[in-house]
Structures are given as C-alpha cells and as structure tokens.
Design a protein around this motif. Structure first.
Motif, PDB file in Angstrom:
ATOM      1  N   ASP A 269       9.659  -2.634  29.010  1.00 33.15           N
ATOM      2  CA  ASP A 269       9.701  -4.264  29.612  1.00 33.15           C
ATOM      3  C   ASP A 269      10.036  -5.029  28.335  1.00 33.15           C
ATOM      4  OD1 ASP A 269       7.254  -4.158  28.253  1.00 33.15           O
ATOM      5  OD2 ASP A 269       6.272  -4.802  30.036  1.00 33.15           O
ATOM      6  N   THR A 270       9.661  -6.091  28.507  1.00 31.81           N
ATOM      7  CA  THR A 270      10.345  -7.010  27.435  1.00 31.81           C
ATOM      8  C   THR A 270       8.981  -7.018  26.292  1.00 31.81           C
ATOM      9  OG1 THR A 270      11.173  -8.674  29.171  1.00 31.81           O
ATOM     10  CG2 THR A 270      10.412  -9.573  27.126  1.00 31.81           C
ATOM     11  N   PHE A 271       7.797  -6.884  26.439  1.00 34.34           N
ATOM     12  CA  PHE A 271       7.100  -6.786  25.640  1.00 34.34           C
ATOM     13  C   PHE A 271       7.143  -5.512  24.525  1.00 34.34           C
ATOM     14  CE2 PHE A 271       2.803  -9.152  25.779  1.00 34.34           C
ATOM     15  CZ  PHE A 271       3.292 -10.220  26.776  1.00 34.34           C
ATOM     16  N   LEU A 272       7.379  -4.119  25.176  1.00 34.18           N
ATOM     17  CA  LEU A 272       7.442  -3.079  24.376  1.00 34.18           C
ATOM     18  C   LEU A 272       8.851  -3.221  23.639  1.00 34.18           C
ATOM     19  CD1 LEU A 272       6.680   0.281  25.320  1.00 34.18           C
ATOM     20  CD2 LEU A 272       8.946  -0.005  25.346  1.00 34.18           C
ATOM     21  N   CYS A 273      10.018  -3.601  24.079  1.00 38.26           N
ATOM     22  CA  CYS A 273      11.200  -3.928  23.550  1.00 38.26           C
ATOM     23  C   CYS A 273      10.952  -4.806  22.301  1.00 38.26           C
ATOM     24  CB  CYS A 273      12.197  -4.291  24.475  1.00 38.26           C
ATOM     25  SG  CYS A 273      12.650  -3.021  25.728  1.00 38.26           S
ATOM     26  N   SER A 274      10.229  -5.919  22.688  1.00 45.55           N
ATOM     27  CA  SER A 274      10.169  -6.936  21.568  1.00 45.55           C
ATOM     28  C   SER A 274       9.206  -6.600  20.359  1.00 45.55           C
ATOM     29  CB  SER A 274       9.199  -8.187  22.030  1.00 45.55           C
ATOM     30  OG  SER A 274       9.922  -8.842  23.245  1.00 45.55           O
ATOM     31  N   THR A 275       8.236  -5.528  20.704  1.00 45.68           N
ATOM     32  CA  THR A 275       7.400  -4.981  19.759  1.00 45.68           C
ATOM     33  C   THR A 275       8.252  -4.054  18.861  1.00 45.68           C
ATOM     34  OG1 THR A 275       5.399  -5.163  21.338  1.00 45.68           O
ATOM     35  CG2 THR A 275       5.395  -3.724  19.444  1.00 45.68           C
ATOM     36  N   MET A 276       9.211  -3.313  19.490  1.00 47.32           N
ATOM     37  CA  MET A 276       9.813  -2.265  18.791  1.00 47.32           C
ATOM     38  C   MET A 276      11.050  -2.925  17.897  1.00 47.32           C
ATOM     39  SD  MET A 276      10.555   1.001  18.585  1.00 47.32           S
ATOM     40  CE  MET A 276      10.771   0.966  16.828  1.00 47.32           C
ATOM     41  N   ILE A 277      11.551  -4.272  18.292  1.00 50.11           N
ATOM     42  CA  ILE A 277      12.228  -5.058  17.516  1.00 50.11           C
ATOM     43  C   ILE A 277      11.544  -5.405  16.204  1.00 50.11           C
ATOM     44  CG2 ILE A 277      13.665  -6.992  17.463  1.00 50.11           C
ATOM     45  CD1 ILE A 277      14.760  -6.378  20.320  1.00 50.11           C
ATOM     46  N   GLU A 278      10.331  -6.018  16.627  1.00 49.66           N
ATOM     47  CA  GLU A 278       9.326  -6.633  15.439  1.00 49.66           C
ATOM     48  C   GLU A 278       9.341  -5.594  14.458  1.00 49.66           C
ATOM     49  OE1 GLU A 278       7.816  -9.211  14.376  1.00 49.66           O
ATOM     50  OE2 GLU A 278       6.370  -8.184  13.178  1.00 49.66           O
ATOM     51  N   VAL A 279       8.899  -4.469  14.900  1.00 54.11           N
ATOM     52  CA  VAL A 279       8.704  -3.184  13.952  1.00 54.11           C
ATOM     53  C   VAL A 279       9.924  -2.883  13.185  1.00 54.11           C
ATOM     54  CG1 VAL A 279       8.192  -0.733  13.833  1.00 54.11           C
ATOM     55  CG2 VAL A 279       6.698  -2.179  15.146  1.00 54.11           C
ATOM     56  N   LEU A 280      10.822  -2.674  13.608  1.00 49.65           N
ATOM     57  CA  LEU A 280      12.096  -2.264  12.963  1.00 49.65           C
ATOM     58  C   LEU A 280      12.434  -3.543  11.999  1.00 49.65           C
ATOM     59  CD1 LEU A 280      14.123  -1.046  16.240  1.00 49.65           C
ATOM     60  CD2 LEU A 280      13.488   0.298  13.943  1.00 49.65           C
ATOM     61  N   ALA A 281      12.348  -4.662  12.378  1.00 45.35           N
ATOM     62  CA  ALA A 281      12.435  -5.851  11.524  1.00 45.35           C
ATOM     63  C   ALA A 281      11.759  -5.810  10.397  1.00 45.35           C
ATOM     64  CB  ALA A 281      12.349  -7.246  12.443  1.00 45.35           C
ATOM     65  N   MET A 282      10.383  -5.503  10.632  1.00 47.39           N
ATOM     66  CA  MET A 282       9.308  -5.477   9.422  1.00 47.39           C
ATOM     67  C   MET A 282       9.867  -4.529   8.480  1.00 47.39           C
ATOM     68  SD  MET A 282       5.338  -5.336  10.406  1.00 47.39           S
ATOM     69  CE  MET A 282       5.504  -3.897  11.584  1.00 47.39           C
ATOM     70  N   HIS A 283      10.483  -3.430   8.760  1.00 43.77           N
ATOM     71  CA  HIS A 283      10.917  -2.345   7.921  1.00 43.77           C
ATOM     72  C   HIS A 283      12.412  -2.416   7.484  1.00 43.77           C
ATOM     73  CE1 HIS A 283       7.224   0.278   8.188  1.00 43.77           C
ATOM     74  NE2 HIS A 283       6.996  -0.322   9.324  1.00 43.77           N
ATOM     75  N   GLY A 284      12.896  -3.477   7.689  1.00 48.45           N
ATOM     76  CA  GLY A 284      14.121  -3.687   7.280  1.00 48.45           C
ATOM     77  C   GLY A 284      15.446  -3.188   8.026  1.00 48.45           C
ATOM     78  N   LYS A 285      15.241  -2.589   9.011  1.00 46.18           N
ATOM     79  CA  LYS A 285      16.071  -1.754   9.924  1.00 46.18           C
ATOM     80  C   LYS A 285      16.732  -2.822  11.052  1.00 46.18           C
ATOM     81  CE  LYS A 285      14.029   2.481   9.050  1.00 46.18           C
ATOM     82  NZ  LYS A 285      14.901   3.717   8.850  1.00 46.18           N
ATOM     83  N   ALA A 286      17.750  -3.646  10.456  1.00 52.16           N
ATOM     84  CA  ALA A 286      18.205  -4.738  11.256  1.00 52.16           C
ATOM     85  C   ALA A 286      19.352  -4.132  12.187  1.00 52.16           C
ATOM     86  CB  ALA A 286      18.995  -5.619  10.184  1.00 52.16           C
ATOM     87  N   ASP A 287      19.936  -3.115  11.810  1.00 51.99           N
ATOM     88  CA  ASP A 287      20.845  -2.795  12.922  1.00 51.99           C
ATOM     89  C   ASP A 287      20.161  -2.179  14.012  1.00 51.99           C
ATOM     90  OD1 ASP A 287      23.139  -3.441  11.433  1.00 51.99           O
ATOM     91  OD2 ASP A 287      23.220  -1.806  10.094  1.00 51.99           O
ATOM     92  N   GLU A 288      19.066  -1.179  13.498  1.00 55.29           N
ATOM     93  CA  GLU A 288      18.567  -0.704  14.784  1.00 55.29           C
ATOM     94  C   GLU A 288      17.846  -1.627  15.739  1.00 55.29           C
ATOM     95  OE1 GLU A 288      15.516   2.873  14.851  1.00 55.29           O
ATOM     96  OE2 GLU A 288      16.523   3.110  13.029  1.00 55.29           O
ATOM     97  N   ALA A 289      17.218  -2.756  15.197  1.00 54.13           N
ATOM     98  CA  ALA A 289      16.739  -3.847  15.794  1.00 54.13           C
ATOM     99  C   ALA A 289      17.907  -4.379  16.714  1.00 54.13           C
ATOM    100  CB  ALA A 289      16.240  -4.866  14.872  1.00 54.13           C
ATOM    101  N   PHE A 290      18.958  -4.467  16.335  1.00 50.10           N
ATOM    102  CA  PHE A 290      20.108  -5.120  17.233  1.00 50.10           C
ATOM    103  C   PHE A 290      20.359  -4.143  18.251  1.00 50.10           C
ATOM    104  CE2 PHE A 290      21.904  -7.185  12.929  1.00 50.10           C
ATOM    105  CZ  PHE A 290      20.784  -7.987  12.879  1.00 50.10           C
ATOM    106  N   GLY A 291      20.351  -2.860  18.018  1.00 52.57           N
ATOM    107  CA  GLY A 291      20.570  -2.045  18.877  1.00 52.57           C
ATOM    108  C   GLY A 291      19.472  -2.007  20.116  1.00 52.57           C
ATOM    109  N   VAL A 292      18.228  -1.996  19.768  1.00 53.90           N
ATOM    110  CA  VAL A 292      17.381  -2.311  20.804  1.00 53.90           C
ATOM    111  C   VAL A 292      17.680  -3.578  21.785  1.00 53.90           C
ATOM    112  CG1 VAL A 292      14.902  -2.448  21.139  1.00 53.90           C
ATOM    113  CG2 VAL A 292      15.492  -1.176  19.434  1.00 53.90           C
ATOM    114  N   PHE A 293      18.095  -4.226  20.949  1.00 51.72           N
ATOM    115  CA  PHE A 293      18.276  -5.572  21.910  1.00 51.72           C
ATOM    116  C   PHE A 293      19.599  -5.478  22.803  1.00 51.72           C
ATOM    117  CE2 PHE A 293      20.613  -9.807  22.120  1.00 51.72           C
ATOM    118  CZ  PHE A 293      19.611 -10.708  22.931  1.00 51.72           C
ATOM    119  N   ASP A 294      20.510  -4.786  22.271  1.00 50.12           N
ATOM    120  CA  ASP A 294      21.587  -4.495  23.069  1.00 50.12           C
ATOM    121  C   ASP A 294      21.132  -3.562  24.298  1.00 50.12           C
ATOM    122  OD1 ASP A 294      23.357  -5.741  21.384  1.00 50.12           O
ATOM    123  OD2 ASP A 294      24.030  -4.128  20.295  1.00 50.12           O
TER     124      ASP A 294
END
Length: 576
Positions: A269-294
């Motif tokens: 859901d939205t929470f779970l995905c947002s958390t994943m994006i936040e974690v990827l962001a925190m570790h500098g993995k921008a592309d993967e974060a964009f992938g989760v958003f897609d």
DNA sequence: CTAGGGTTAG
C-alpha cells in the motif's frame, strides 16, 4: 453484496453490519437496516445493538441514538455500545451523560469511560474513575496504562504496568509503544526482552511496536532476530509488519534486506511503498526509488505527500536537480497534492546542496507558508558545503533569532567560520553561546554487540570496560598518525588550546564506539554505528583510515544519512 | 460493548 439472495437469520446481521461499520459503508448499512426491519428483527436487542454500532462507526451517532431510544429491552451491552459510539465520535459529553444514566454497569462500561478520559487528555479524571470502579479487569488496567502513555507520562504508565496483577499481550504492546512514542528506544527494547521472559507471546502488533526502536538505535541483530522470530512463530506478516521491517532494515543500514521484504510483501500500500522509497533515498539509491514510484503508478497505488518527500530526498542526495523539480511540480499537477513545508524544505536542500544557493534562498522567500527553522537550517548546511560564509552569517543570525536556545545553529556557523580559517569569529560565537547559556548537545553514538546496544558519549567513562576502550582507541590513533592522520581541530567547538582541543576531538562518541566495535566483533562483519548528530570532518577522515588500515568496513548513520566506509573511502563521496 | 500497530524535510 446482495442480501436478497442469501438466507439470513438474526445472527447474520450483526456480522454483516459490523463489516459495513468498519468499512464505513453508510449506504450499505442503511440498506441492511431496511432488511433488518423487513425481516422482523427490528425489535431484537442483538440486531439493534449491531445497528447502533454500525451507525456510530459510520459517524452517524444521532441515527444510532434513535435506534437506541426505540429498543425496549436494552441490556448492558446495548448501553455500552451507545456510550462507546459517542466516544468514537468524539462526543465525550454525551458519553458521560449516558454513562451516568445507566441502570446497571459492569466492568466494560467503566473501561469505556476510563479509555475515553485517557484519549481526550484527562488522565487525572481517567485515574479517579479507575480508582473508583468496583472491579477491574485486564482491559481496565490496559486502558489506564494507555491513558498515561497518550499523555506522554511513560514513567507513570510503567509504574502502573509493574503493579498489574495480570498482563496480556495488549498490556505489553501498550507499554512498548509508549516508550517508542516517547523516544525511549532502549527502554522499549529492554521491555521487549522482559516480555520474552514472561508467559505472554509477542504477536504482530508487538513486532510493529518494537521494530521502530531497533531502527532508531540501529540494532540490526535484534531486528534480524525479530524477523526470524516472525517466521518461526508464524506471526502474521501483514502490511504493518512488512512496513516496519523495511523501515528497520533501512535505518540499520541494510537496504538489500529492506528490498527483499518489499519484494516479498503480499500486499503493498501507500505506506509500505513510501517507506521503501524513503529507505532507498536515505542510501542514495535514487534510481531504485524512482522505480518503486513507477511500480506504484502501474499498480494503481496512490502516492501520498510523504511518498514525494522520499522522492525529493532521493534526488537531493545525489544531486538530480531537474528530476527533483519535476517531482515537486508533479505533486500538484498530477496528484492534487498541495506541497507542504516539508516539500519546500526538500526543494531548498535539492538546490542548496547542488550549489544553487541563491535559488534556494529565493525558494524560501517565495514559500506560501512561514518557513520553519528547519528550512533555514537546510540552507545553512548548504552554505557549509559550499563555504559561503556571507550567506551563512545572514541565515544563521536569523535562525539564532528564531531559536536562540538551539545549539545546532551556533555550532554549524562556528564550523563554517573555522573551515574558512576565521578563528576570531568562531571564538566570538562561542562567547555568545556562553553568555546565553546555550549548551552544546552531547554527541552520542550507539553500537550493537551480541544483541545489546551500547551507548557512548564524547569523552565519557561510564562503560565498565572504559579503560580498555580508551587504550584501544589510543592504539588506533597512534597507528593512524603513523599513516599520516592529523586531527582536524577545526571541528572542535571548545575555547581551549590546541592540545586540549585535540583531546576532545579524539574522543568523539563515534570513535569510542568504533574502538569498542573493533575490540568486540569478529573480523568480517561491518561495524555499525548510529550517531545522534552529524558526523564531523575529523571523524569522517578517521573512519576512512580505520576502514583502510584495519581492514574493516564501517557503516555509520548520522542524523541525516548513511556513511558506508570501506577501503579508505566513504559512500557519500565526502559530500554531506 | 471496552485495551494495542506502519512512512515524513536538516
């Protein structure tokens, strides 16, 4: 739902009405009300009680009250349902009024009221009711402990918790959650350990309560242990559990594990995905974060404003200015989300880090809301990275005016002065701090060894193996000095001569934690440290050298990002 | 009928 084609009896309606209530399906509830009447169950207490509950859950407490008034053979449960219905709708006055009218009260009625007073911040009233009630069950105790917790009175809650004649899983959950909300993470973990020694088994709510504490403290071992506990004991892996697992792994520095949990999660859901994006962001993995958003867009999972905080953070940590601005604009254009002060903060960070200091400043000035001090602080940090003393002064003086007691502003400006070689200005600032009685927040680092979390403060001597740790640290320093390490005294905020300055710097909390880690962990695993403040230039150099000359990798989380040190370099590329 | 649960700008 087609009730027409189903055989119903008087026991069917309570179940169906309950679902309608929890789902807040007003229309469906009203339709069901019609069937109840048509089938002649209208006069029965059981059906009426279910109707009252359904209406109250849907926010229609006055309709619920009409039903209540028409029931002639009201029992306690019926009364309780109506009282609880008022509470659900925030109608505390009517709840109390009806409670006073009740012809008969059993324990549940009192429980509802104790809980109500706790919820609306009247802990004192809750307590007097609790003391007054003729008999108490576990729920009464839990409601009272929960009341203290909600009022932020962790110690009072714990006092009562310790007095409880009997505790069930909810009791433990309430108390652990209380500590976590009160940011008393070590206490939360300690209580969780105590729970294991008790006869109550943790459930999915328990793990959701403790995992954030593991995340905040960087207690990866315990977090992993809880993860395997979940699997071994078949604790329900619902979306809440998966969200906190992702958050825990992310905050403990293990993005890969976080990603695995995300991929295996049945329900996203939205929470779970947002958390994943936040974690990827925190570790500098921008592309993967964009992938989760897609993925979210493809799967039809609606992003929230918090999703965009994560995306913007992902952009700013790797300097993707244009993409970040695009996401910022996308929020309102495609998703009807109004950017909040947090999003403007991200935008300022994005521009500032990338060196567009003027644009960042313009952004603050054109914000539609009052800029929170954090936004100014973001700009000040950007000034530090890009050594813009002039703008830094303007921003810092403004910040100091806004928050004269916040030591961070003075420290940051002083570090900017020092970095620029302006020792006099730095000294003047320290004098101002002294005059205003502003104390520097002590640095604290924690490290987990053998399932226990150890905390270190700069220069502290409270650890039982203190002598050993300092000896180890001195050995490391001697070795590194031989390799060319020279402490960068500019990071030390003390009005002392060089020697002493070097001393305070040499014993920063993360160095103590690192020495302790080298002493106590095996030679393969990375040393993981969590620090409450930003890592200083000197410690950053120190850790790089430790990783090179001691052949160990170190993962340090400071108050805003991760630093993965290995073989002499850091994942942040010295850009933090 | 009554007690307990997830992400957030530096």
């Amino acid at each position: 739902m087609r009730a027409r084609s189903v055989n119903c009896d008087s026991f069917t309606f309570p179940v169906v009405l309950r679902s309608a209530g929890t789902l807040r399906r007003r229309r469906l509830g009203e339709e069901l009300h019609g069937y109840v009447l048509k089938m002649g169950f209208g006069g029965l207490v059981i059906a009426s009680t279910a109707l009252i509950d359904m209406y109250c859950c849907c926010g229609m407490w006055s309709v619920g009250r009409e039903v209540f008034d028409r029931v002639c053979d009201r029992d306690v449960i019926c009364w309780n349902t109506m009282v609880a219905g008022y509470v659900k709708n925030g109608n505390f006055f009517s709840a109390k009024e009806l409670f006073d009218e009740m012809p008969e009260r059993n324990v549940s009625s009192w429980n509802t009221l104790v809980d109500m007073y706790g919820k609306c911040g009247e802990v004192g009233l809750a307590r007097s009711l609790f003391d007054e009630m003729p008999a108490r069950d576990v729920i009464s105790w839990n409601a009272m402990v929960s009341g203290y917790v909600k009022g932020g009175e962790c110690d009072a809650a714990r006092g009562l918790f310790d007095e409880m004649p009997k505790r069930n899983v909810v009791s433990w959950n309430v108390m652990i959650t209380g500590y976590v909300h009160g940011r008393r993470f070590s206490d939360a973990l300690e209580l969780f350990r105590m729970m294991q020694g008790s006869d109550v088994k943790p459930n999915e709510v328990t793990v959701v309560a403790v995992l954030p504490a593991c995340g905040h403290l960087g207690a990866l071992d315990l977090g992993q242990w809880i993860h395997s506990y979940i699997r071994r004991n078949r604790v329900k892996m619902d979306v809440y559990v998966n969200t906190t697992l992702i958050d825990m792994y992310g905050k403990c520095g293990s993005v890969e594990d976080a990603r695995r949990v995300f991929d295996n999660a049945e329900m996203k859901d939205t929470f779970l995905c947002s958390t994943m994006i936040e974690v990827l962001a925190m570790h500098g993995k921008a592309d993967e974060a964009f992938g989760v958003f897609d993925y979210m867009r493809r799967a039809g999972i609606k992003p929230s404003d918090i999703t965009f905080v994560g995306l913007l953070k992902a952009c700013s940590h790797v300097g993707l200015v244009e993409i970040g601005v695009e996401y910022f604009e996308m929020m309102s254009k495609d998703f009807e989300l109004v950017p909040k002060v947090e999003h403007y903060g991200c935008l300022v960070d994005l521009l500032g880090r990338a060196g567009h200091l003027e644009k960042a400043y313009e952004t603050i000035k054109s914000m539609p809301m009052e800029p929170h001090p954090i936004v100014w602080g973001t700009l000040l940090s950007a000034c530090r990275i890009h050594c813009n003393v002039k703008l830094a002064e303007e921003v810092a003086f403004h910040l100091i005016e806004l928050e004269p007691q916040n030591c961070g502003h003075y420290v940051l400006l002083s570090n900017i002065y020092s970095k620029d070689g302006r020792w006099n200005e730095a000294a003047k600032l320290r004098k101002i701090m002294k005059e205003k009685g502003v104390m520097k927040k002590p640095g604290c680092s924690s490290i987990e060894v053998d399932n226990s979390v150890y905390e270190f403060f700069a220069g502290d001597c409270v650890h039982p193996r203190c002598k050993e740790i300092y000896e180890m640290l001195d050995k490391i320093i001697t070795r590194l000095k031989a390799e060319g390490y020279s402490p960068k005294t500019s990071s030390a905020l003390h009005d002392v001569d060089i020697d002493e300055k070097e001393q305070t710097l040499l014993y920063h909390s993360e160095k103590l934690a690192a020495a302790f880690g080298l002493l106590n962990t095996n030679h393969k695993a990375p040393i993981r440290i969590v620090k409450n403040l930003r890592i200083c230039d000197d410690c950053h150099v120190f850790m790089k050298m430790v990783s090179k000359y001691f052949g160990r990798s170190l993962i340090i989380r400071d108050c805003n990002r991760f630093h993965h040190f290995s073989d002499g370099s850091c994942s942040c590329c010295d850009y933090w």
